[in-house]
Design a protein around this motif. Structure first.
Motif, PDB file in Angstrom:
ATOM      1  N   ASN A 352      74.181 -74.936 -34.805  1.00 22.88           N
ATOM      2  CA  ASN A 352      75.186 -74.083 -34.077  1.00 22.88           C
ATOM      3  C   ASN A 352      74.912 -73.330 -33.851  1.00 22.88           C
ATOM      4  OD1 ASN A 352      76.319 -77.119 -34.130  1.00 22.88           O
ATOM      5  ND2 ASN A 352      77.021 -76.141 -35.197  1.00 22.88           N
ATOM      6  N   VAL A 353      73.130 -73.095 -33.369  1.00 20.81           N
ATOM      7  CA  VAL A 353      73.072 -71.292 -33.161  1.00 20.81           C
ATOM      8  C   VAL A 353      73.774 -71.121 -32.123  1.00 20.81           C
ATOM      9  CG1 VAL A 353      71.756 -71.036 -34.947  1.00 20.81           C
ATOM     10  CG2 VAL A 353      70.744 -72.504 -33.083  1.00 20.81           C
ATOM     11  N   GLY A 354      74.017 -72.155 -30.986  1.00 19.15           N
ATOM     12  CA  GLY A 354      74.134 -71.947 -29.474  1.00 19.15           C
ATOM     13  C   GLY A 354      75.347 -71.652 -29.365  1.00 19.15           C
ATOM     14  N   GLN A 355      76.253 -70.831 -30.186  1.00 23.03           N
ATOM     15  CA  GLN A 355      77.392 -70.793 -30.605  1.00 23.03           C
ATOM     16  C   GLN A 355      77.334 -69.161 -30.906  1.00 23.03           C
ATOM     17  OE1 GLN A 355      79.407 -72.308 -29.024  1.00 23.03           O
ATOM     18  NE2 GLN A 355      77.958 -74.294 -28.234  1.00 23.03           N
ATOM     19  N   GLU A 356      76.360 -68.537 -31.283  1.00 24.81           N
ATOM     20  CA  GLU A 356      75.636 -67.731 -32.980  1.00 24.81           C
ATOM     21  C   GLU A 356      74.981 -66.795 -31.917  1.00 24.81           C
ATOM     22  OE1 GLU A 356      77.933 -67.075 -35.117  1.00 24.81           O
ATOM     23  OE2 GLU A 356      78.210 -69.846 -35.540  1.00 24.81           O
ATOM     24  N   SER A 357      75.577 -65.453 -31.660  1.00 24.85           N
ATOM     25  CA  SER A 357      74.556 -64.144 -31.667  1.00 24.85           C
ATOM     26  C   SER A 357      74.677 -63.341 -32.922  1.00 24.85           C
ATOM     27  CB  SER A 357      76.190 -63.030 -30.691  1.00 24.85           C
ATOM     28  OG  SER A 357      75.719 -63.776 -29.380  1.00 24.85           O
ATOM     29  N   TYR A 358      73.871 -62.429 -32.918  1.00 26.63           N
ATOM     30  CA  TYR A 358      73.360 -62.304 -34.108  1.00 26.63           C
ATOM     31  C   TYR A 358      74.236 -61.300 -34.394  1.00 26.63           C
ATOM     32  CZ  TYR A 358      68.033 -63.366 -32.372  1.00 26.63           C
ATOM     33  OH  TYR A 358      67.393 -64.363 -32.151  1.00 26.63           O
ATOM     34  N   VAL A 359      74.469 -60.478 -35.855  1.00 30.04           N
ATOM     35  CA  VAL A 359      75.063 -59.908 -36.086  1.00 30.04           C
ATOM     36  C   VAL A 359      75.514 -58.336 -36.037  1.00 30.04           C
ATOM     37  CG1 VAL A 359      76.708 -61.679 -38.348  1.00 30.04           C
ATOM     38  CG2 VAL A 359      74.442 -59.954 -38.472  1.00 30.04           C
ATOM     39  N   ASN A 360      74.034 -57.893 -35.623  1.00 31.84           N
ATOM     40  CA  ASN A 360      73.800 -56.537 -35.227  1.00 31.84           C
ATOM     41  C   ASN A 360      73.024 -56.252 -33.661  1.00 31.84           C
ATOM     42  OD1 ASN A 360      71.407 -57.899 -36.016  1.00 31.84           O
ATOM     43  ND2 ASN A 360      70.381 -56.429 -36.881  1.00 31.84           N
ATOM     44  N   HIS A 361      72.958 -57.424 -33.088  1.00 33.65           N
ATOM     45  CA  HIS A 361      72.502 -57.226 -31.579  1.00 33.65           C
ATOM     46  C   HIS A 361      73.226 -58.327 -31.117  1.00 33.65           C
ATOM     47  CE1 HIS A 361      69.428 -56.169 -29.184  1.00 33.65           C
ATOM     48  NE2 HIS A 361      68.859 -57.508 -29.062  1.00 33.65           N
ATOM     49  N   ALA A 362      73.736 -58.183 -29.837  1.00 32.11           N
ATOM     50  CA  ALA A 362      74.617 -58.159 -29.158  1.00 32.11           C
ATOM     51  C   ALA A 362      73.547 -59.261 -28.381  1.00 32.11           C
ATOM     52  CB  ALA A 362      75.510 -57.686 -28.043  1.00 32.11           C
ATOM     53  N   GLU A 363      72.914 -60.596 -28.491  1.00 31.91           N
ATOM     54  CA  GLU A 363      72.109 -61.694 -28.323  1.00 31.91           C
ATOM     55  C   GLU A 363      72.496 -62.639 -28.246  1.00 31.91           C
ATOM     56  OE1 GLU A 363      67.422 -60.466 -26.887  1.00 31.91           O
ATOM     57  OE2 GLU A 363      67.250 -61.671 -28.425  1.00 31.91           O
ATOM     58  N   PRO A 364      72.067 -63.703 -27.516  1.00 35.26           N
ATOM     59  CA  PRO A 364      72.516 -64.900 -28.364  1.00 35.26           C
ATOM     60  C   PRO A 364      71.697 -65.769 -29.720  1.00 35.26           C
ATOM     61  CG  PRO A 364      72.019 -65.692 -25.844  1.00 35.26           C
ATOM     62  CD  PRO A 364      72.340 -63.342 -26.709  1.00 35.26           C
ATOM     63  N   VAL A 365      72.123 -65.808 -30.262  1.00 36.24           N
ATOM     64  CA  VAL A 365      70.305 -66.854 -31.027  1.00 36.24           C
ATOM     65  C   VAL A 365      69.646 -67.649 -30.920  1.00 36.24           C
ATOM     66  CG1 VAL A 365      70.181 -68.046 -33.439  1.00 36.24           C
ATOM     67  CG2 VAL A 365      71.969 -66.120 -33.914  1.00 36.24           C
ATOM     68  N   GLY A 403      72.721 -68.761 -45.426  1.00 32.48           N
ATOM     69  CA  GLY A 403      72.752 -70.133 -45.546  1.00 32.48           C
ATOM     70  C   GLY A 403      72.799 -70.943 -44.258  1.00 32.48           C
ATOM     71  N   GLY A 404      72.592 -69.672 -42.925  1.00 34.15           N
ATOM     72  CA  GLY A 404      72.776 -69.798 -42.380  1.00 34.15           C
ATOM     73  C   GLY A 404      73.487 -69.807 -41.056  1.00 34.15           C
ATOM     74  N   ALA A 405      74.889 -69.349 -42.143  1.00 31.41           N
ATOM     75  CA  ALA A 405      76.831 -68.907 -41.169  1.00 31.41           C
ATOM     76  C   ALA A 405      76.313 -68.072 -40.467  1.00 31.41           C
ATOM     77  CB  ALA A 405      77.867 -68.617 -42.454  1.00 31.41           C
ATOM     78  N   THR A 406      75.478 -66.955 -40.595  1.00 38.15           N
ATOM     79  CA  THR A 406      75.231 -65.729 -39.888  1.00 38.15           C
ATOM     80  C   THR A 406      73.551 -65.202 -39.821  1.00 38.15           C
ATOM     81  OG1 THR A 406      75.475 -64.229 -41.890  1.00 38.15           O
ATOM     82  CG2 THR A 406      77.222 -65.216 -40.367  1.00 38.15           C
ATOM     83  N   PHE A 407      73.221 -64.919 -38.729  1.00 38.71           N
ATOM     84  CA  PHE A 407      72.045 -64.088 -39.108  1.00 38.71           C
ATOM     85  C   PHE A 407      72.252 -63.056 -38.004  1.00 38.71           C
ATOM     86  CE2 PHE A 407      72.042 -68.946 -37.762  1.00 38.71           C
ATOM     87  CZ  PHE A 407      70.988 -69.490 -38.186  1.00 38.71           C
ATOM     88  N   SER A 408      70.926 -61.603 -38.665  1.00 39.39           N
ATOM     89  CA  SER A 408      70.212 -60.716 -38.351  1.00 39.39           C
ATOM     90  C   SER A 408      69.148 -60.278 -37.692  1.00 39.39           C
ATOM     91  CB  SER A 408      70.779 -59.754 -39.673  1.00 39.39           C
ATOM     92  OG  SER A 408      72.293 -59.723 -40.069  1.00 39.39           O
ATOM     93  N   LEU A 409      69.296 -59.621 -36.627  1.00 36.71           N
ATOM     94  CA  LEU A 409      67.769 -59.685 -36.117  1.00 36.71           C
ATOM     95  C   LEU A 409      67.056 -58.055 -37.440  1.00 36.71           C
ATOM     96  CD1 LEU A 409      65.787 -59.939 -33.710  1.00 36.71           C
ATOM     97  CD2 LEU A 409      66.829 -57.873 -32.538  1.00 36.71           C
ATOM     98  N   VAL A 410      66.102 -58.671 -37.828  1.00 36.10           N
ATOM     99  CA  VAL A 410      65.359 -57.852 -38.801  1.00 36.10           C
ATOM    100  C   VAL A 410      63.769 -57.423 -37.721  1.00 36.10           C
ATOM    101  CG1 VAL A 410      66.472 -58.696 -40.533  1.00 36.10           C
ATOM    102  CG2 VAL A 410      64.158 -59.752 -39.593  1.00 36.10           C
ATOM    103  N   ASN A 411      63.517 -56.974 -36.922  1.00 35.06           N
ATOM    104  CA  ASN A 411      62.307 -56.525 -35.972  1.00 35.06           C
ATOM    105  C   ASN A 411      62.116 -56.425 -34.792  1.00 35.06           C
ATOM    106  OD1 ASN A 411      62.469 -59.236 -34.490  1.00 35.06           O
ATOM    107  ND2 ASN A 411      60.983 -58.780 -34.343  1.00 35.06           N
ATOM    108  N   SER A 412      62.064 -55.088 -34.447  1.00 33.80           N
ATOM    109  CA  SER A 412      61.493 -54.364 -33.154  1.00 33.80           C
ATOM    110  C   SER A 412      60.613 -54.518 -32.661  1.00 33.80           C
ATOM    111  CB  SER A 412      62.484 -53.150 -33.235  1.00 33.80           C
ATOM    112  OG  SER A 412      61.894 -52.019 -31.990  1.00 33.80           O
ATOM    113  N   THR A 413      60.032 -54.918 -30.759  1.00 33.57           N
ATOM    114  CA  THR A 413      59.665 -54.734 -30.358  1.00 33.57           C
ATOM    115  C   THR A 413      58.530 -53.018 -29.913  1.00 33.57           C
ATOM    116  OG1 THR A 413      60.326 -54.792 -28.427  1.00 33.57           O
ATOM    117  CG2 THR A 413      59.816 -57.096 -29.678  1.00 33.57           C
TER     118      THR A 413
END
Length: 761
Positions: A352-365, A403-413
């Motif tokens: 259900n990542v359609g309902q999730e945002s990154y815990v450290n970045h304001a953007e939907p997964v 295990g997929g409960a939450t996601f973090s963004l770990v890179n920058s462009t």
């Protein structure tokens, strides 16, 4: 990255380091739509939109067979000229030297697109990568340096690489770039990795390779997996079905999946424990996951993943292979979806990542895959902790530690950030020291701290996909390189090191031959011009061309300065005598039809224009357009006319993009109105595409032809050819630059960077 849809360029508006041009790119980029909103993500359509060129794709087994057979003949006939030949065996004075790109003067080094990464199971210093157009490379120092391991195979387009964990010197290589296997565009621009055919095996860590074992008519291999529990059991995912070997790769059998011929596209394979596996397919009805019985002898559709998804990429947890993750997208909305299985791939549930945002970045997964959802996908699971997994998409690299409960963004462009990683993810692997490697359109990056920081491991990894090159006799140290998804690289010291002049996709570049500070570069963000090496400058306005854009530009060899240019726009021809600042229409008296491309001859006023396709019409003028004459179409022509050249002696040469034996593809004429002579094929590799053509500026009757296996030279107006120089890999040559004094030649290749050859007197 998709050519005109470069995510990095849309975010950084060109990422140009030259101040004046950067400001112009930024202003233009501000008007572009954001990457989240762009829905046109087909690379061929985008290239056509930006370059105005029809593309031709040779993604078939017939050409792959022809190419590999020709490569075998070349290895035998020209053994002393092959890359890696012993110095004492090289009998000619003309020896190619590589000009990189291999190092940056500042900032992170990016390389070419990576298809696969494999690591030694016990020795963390040994890493292998397979690149889209540059073949296999090996590092013995954890990516600090690299060595090419497959330069003479014949196809450097690779899609998959696997290591036998029980016999780690044993590697399996799948030929055929997954995403762009051989397609062509206009003159002197071969845009596409050569197709491949089959699986090769090495038993000595990539030093030598077997002949390919064919897998039906598949020309693109996406994944190879050797069973951790049985070195004889190997699975191969291809564009035409799933194959299994039970004898360590000596032979393979098709494993039917689904209805019809049982040969859907297979994208991914994961180990489920014991000798069981899962595989993902995609056909007209959508994506699907299958799970196998023991020994992968039978396959059953999994439950829980709807038919509304597209391509699926999977990975299992090495320490607990029942736990698996699947990255995909909704086929209508194109939004990212991630699924998880805890029973070895039999049943799946959405995270259900359609309902999730990154815990450290304001953007939907759900926007992880961006606008290139079928192009960039990557999943890897930590070897000891099943709850830790990474998911790579277009711009973003996401990590879950639960295990997929939450996601973090770990890179920058941002290239200045400590966690910079180039966009467009395709591959990943952990090494024996639990460090994570990821591969993308910019090469290889490594993290040892769970993605907090990343280190590029691209120094010396020369796998760049070159679209075009430019150099200048005013300063032979000056070199511009237009690259797939790496923008424009600039070197001021003949390739010793480079700087990034522009980001995104670099299409082509030009340098004045009188003043190397004058340059023009073209990217998917626009066309830019500078008179001082990029310190100042801006958008090239194409003043005098009605729609302010051009689909093709040629630098006239008839004018020593190199500042006379010809452009095609809207089917018409325009000329500039001040290096692109102002343009005037060229008369088309007598010419009928829309011009596709134009080449200028070495004598003033001589032009060759092509109208149409398959093969098209050849028109020429000797008086700058005052009178045009249509030349007869060469008999038995194959493909479409691709490039032309006219020597000092007004000898005309034309090539087409065909490859079929028994057809003609290269012609010469002193009087095109009277017809064409089929150039002698002696010495040219039969059944191989011709990509670029140049006439020598000082040696009448000498021409150079770039092919999918290197460059060949004729000194007798095309009657016979010989392979040019020693040491150039069997690689697709996409562009040729030759100094106006005939002293040296430079070649851009689609997968092995830029090469230089000092020509013998």
């Amino acid at each position: 990255m998709n050519i005109a849809g470069s995510a990095l360029s849309r975010v950084a508006a060109g990422l140009l380091l030259c101040t004046g041009i950067a400001q112009a790119a930024e202003e233009r980029g501000a008007a572009d739509s954001s990457w989240e909103d762009e829905r046109d993500h087909d690379e061929l359509a985008k290239r056509e939109r930006f370059m105005g060129e029809r593309l031709r794709r040779d993604n078939d087994a017939a050409y792959a067979r022809s190419l590999m057979a020709a490569a075998a003949r070349e290895r035998e006939a020209n053994a002393r000229l092959m890359a890696g030949a012993k110095a004492g065996d090289i009998t000619l004075g003309e020896v190619w030297t590589n000009l990189g790109p291999s190092r940056m003067s500042s900032g992170p080094m990016d390389s070419g697109r990576i298809s696969a990464i494999v690591t030694h199971p016990d020795d963390s210093s040994i890493v292998y990568v397979a690149s889209a157009g540059g073949g296999v490379w090996r590092s013995l120092d954890a990516g600090a340096s690299w060595k090419a391991m497959s330069d003479t195979l014949g196809s450097l387009g690779t899609g998959a690489l696997a290591i036998d964990a029980n016999l780690p010197n044993r590697l399996y290589l799948g030929l055929g770039d997954t995403h762009r296997t051989g397609f062509l565009s206009g003159p002197s621009t071969s845009l596409g990795t050569a197709p491949g055919l089959g699986v090769l095996k090495s038993s000595d860590g990539g030093v030598s390779w077997s002949a390919p074992v064919l897998l039906g008519d598949s020309t693109s291999i996406r994944k190879i997996l050797v069973s951790p529990n049985n070195s004889n059991l190997i699975l191969v995912a291809t564009d035409q079905g799933l194959y299994r070997s039970t004898n360590a790769g000596a032979s393979y059998q098709l494993q039917p999946l689904g209805a019809g011929d049982g040969k859907p596209e297979v994208w991914s394979i994961a180990w489920s424990g014991s000798n069981r596996f899962t595989a993902s397919t995609k056909d007209g009805s959508g994506g699907r996951i299958w799970f196998s019985s023991e020994q992968a002898a039978g396959w059953t559709p999994s439950n829980g993943v709807p038919a509304t998804v597209g391509r699926i990429t999977m990975a299992s947890a090495p320490s607990s292979p029942n736990i698996q993750y699947a990255l995909t997208y909704h086929s209508v909305t194109a939004l990212t979806e991630i699924y998880k299985s805890t029973d070895g791939g039999q049943d799946w549930s959405s995270l259900n990542v359609g309902q999730e945002s990154y815990v450290n970045h304001a953007e939907p997964v759900r926007k992880l895959l961006g606008t290139s959802e079928s192009y960039n996908q990557m999943v890897v699971v930590n070897p000891t902790t099943p709850n830790i997994a990474y998911f790579g998409g277009q711009l973003r690299l996401a990590r879950t530690g639960d295990g997929g409960a939450t996601f973090s963004l770990v890179n920058s462009t941002s290239t200045s950030a400590a966690n910079y990683v180039h966009p467009d993810f395709h591959a990943a692997a952990y090494d024996a020291a639990n460090r994570l490697y990821v591969g993308n359109d910019g090469g290889v990056f490594r993290s040892g701290d769970a993605g907090q920081t990343w280190t590029p491991r691209n120094d010396g990894l020369i796998t760049h996909l070159v679209y075009g090159i430019a150099s200048s006799v005013d300063d032979l140290g000056e070199l511009l390189v237009a690259l797939q998804d790496n923008g424009i690289f600039h070197s001021g010291n003949s390739g010793t090191n480079y700087s990034r002049m522009a980001g995104g996709d670099g299409f082509w570049a030009l340098l004045s031959q009188n003043d190397a500070r004058k340059l023009i570069i073209a990217t998917n963000g626009g066309t830019y011009q500078s008179d001082d090496g990029g310190l100042t400058g801006g958008v090239l306005e194409f003043d005098g061309i009605p729609n302010g854009a051009a689909s093709f530009i040629d630098q006239s060899p008839a004018v020593a300065s190199g500042e006379t240019l010809y452009a095609v726009s809207g089917g018409k021809i325009y000329r500039s005598t001040d290096f692109g600042k102002h343009w005037q229409a060229v008369a088309l008296n007598g010419l009928v039809g829309n011009v596709r491309w134009v080449r200028a001859g070495r004598n003033s006023g001589v032009l060759v224009a092509i109208v149409g396709y398959a093969p098209g019409q050849i028109w020429f003028t000797l008086d700058n357009g005052a009178h045009w004459t249509q030349a007869p179409t060469p008999a038995n022509a194959d493909g479409s006319f691709l490039d032309a050249a006219v020597g000092d002696d007004n000898q005309f040469y034309v090539i087409s993009d065909g490859y079929r034996e028994g057809k003609s593809r290269i012609w010469s004429s002193f009087d095109p109105a009277g017809g064409w002579a089929l150039a002698g094929w002696g010495g040219l590799p039969a059944g191989v595409r011709l990509n670029a053509l140049k006439a020598d500026p000082v040696r009448n009757g000498t021409i150079y032809v770039g092919t999918d296996l290197g460059i060949y030279r004729s000194t007798n107006k095309g009657l016979t050819f010989t392979r040019l120089g020693a040491g150039l890999p069997l690689v697709s040559v996409s562009d040729i630059w030759i100094a106006r004094d005939g002293s040296r030649l430079r070649a851009g290749t689609y997968g092995r960077g830029v090469w230089n050859l000092v020509l013998a007197n």
